[in-house]
Design an enzyme around this catalytic site. Sequence first.
Site, PDB file in Angstrom:
ATOM      1  N   VAL A  41      16.308  69.463  47.380  1.00 38.91           N
ATOM      2  CA  VAL A  41      17.767  69.598  47.371  1.00 38.91           C
ATOM      3  C   VAL A  41      18.470  68.391  47.985  1.00 38.91           C
ATOM      4  O   VAL A  41      19.699  68.280  47.897  1.00 38.91           O
ATOM      5  CB  VAL A  41      18.224  70.888  48.086  1.00 38.91           C
ATOM      6  CG1 VAL A  41      17.721  72.115  47.342  1.00 38.91           C
ATOM      7  CG2 VAL A  41      17.799  70.902  49.546  1.00 38.91           C
ATOM      8  N   TYR A  64      19.976  71.065  64.531  1.00 38.04           N
ATOM      9  CA  TYR A  64      20.072  72.318  63.786  1.00 38.04           C
ATOM     10  C   TYR A  64      21.469  72.914  63.909  1.00 38.04           C
ATOM     11  O   TYR A  64      22.075  73.327  62.904  1.00 38.04           O
ATOM     12  CB  TYR A  64      19.013  73.302  64.296  1.00 38.04           C
ATOM     13  CG  TYR A  64      18.846  74.523  63.428  1.00 38.04           C
ATOM     14  CD1 TYR A  64      18.296  74.409  62.155  1.00 38.04           C
ATOM     15  CD2 TYR A  64      19.225  75.784  63.868  1.00 38.04           C
ATOM     16  CE1 TYR A  64      18.130  75.525  61.343  1.00 38.04           C
ATOM     17  CE2 TYR A  64      19.063  76.905  63.071  1.00 38.04           C
ATOM     18  CZ  TYR A  64      18.522  76.767  61.810  1.00 38.04           C
ATOM     19  OH  TYR A  64      18.360  77.882  61.011  1.00 38.04           O
TER      20      TYR A  64
END
Length: 260
Positions: free
Chosen positions: A74, A165
């Site tokens: 992706v 993250y």
Amino acid sequence: MTSPPSPVVLPRRFEGKTAIVTGAGSGIGKSTAIRLATEGAGVACLDVNLDAVETTAEALRTLGGKVAAYACDVTDEDQVNRTVEHVADTLGRPSVLCNVAGIGGFFHTVDMPVAKWHQMIAVNLTGPFLMARATLPYLLHPNGGAIVNVASSAGLMGSAYSAGYCASKGGVIMLTKALAVEYADRAVRVNAVCPGGVDTPMMSSFALPEGGDPKHLMKMMSRMGFCTPDQVASAIVFLASDESGYTSGSVLSVDGALVA
């Protein structure tokens, strides 16, 4: 004599529709793909791991629906564009996109390699952008469509050892809101799901870094324990369905009251 419980019959909310699911090789992505197929969708299963995503596709074929498996990174613009175009040619116009693919990991910020930072941003944030950009021309249709992005409780609160993250998932939330506003009058809805701790293979990447304080982990754990991929998939599929037809720009926490 007690009668056996009646089997649960799921609705067919996606009959005749085509859905794209990234990260479909395992965990939440796999559960989402299975749920969509069970409810009648033709499903394009995307994952960087071809063997894993083909296993998912084979499970979906037993449900009798249309399905295709694609090896797709992706973060690669050309791969994303080619794959979405092939999905449209093979399975029909995509009307649902579920951006589930993601990576994680704990690092002391001073020790985090910049290459790992770039990778986390690329997979978790750039990936959903590229997938949305490639799919939007098909969603911008009189019958509209829906995008559901998987963010995280880490996008809603700070977590130690998670600078990359948290940044990536916070970005997913704002990407979701920006797209929802931009396309609110074009029959395209965009929402996000924010899981807390989920019992998936990705959990193994969140090992406490050397010298890390275990007390920080308590802030990241619900007293309800970890949720299952199926529980998150149920939320994703609801937001993708017409039942949430007036819901866009929303961020749904599936985290056992973690951020409450």
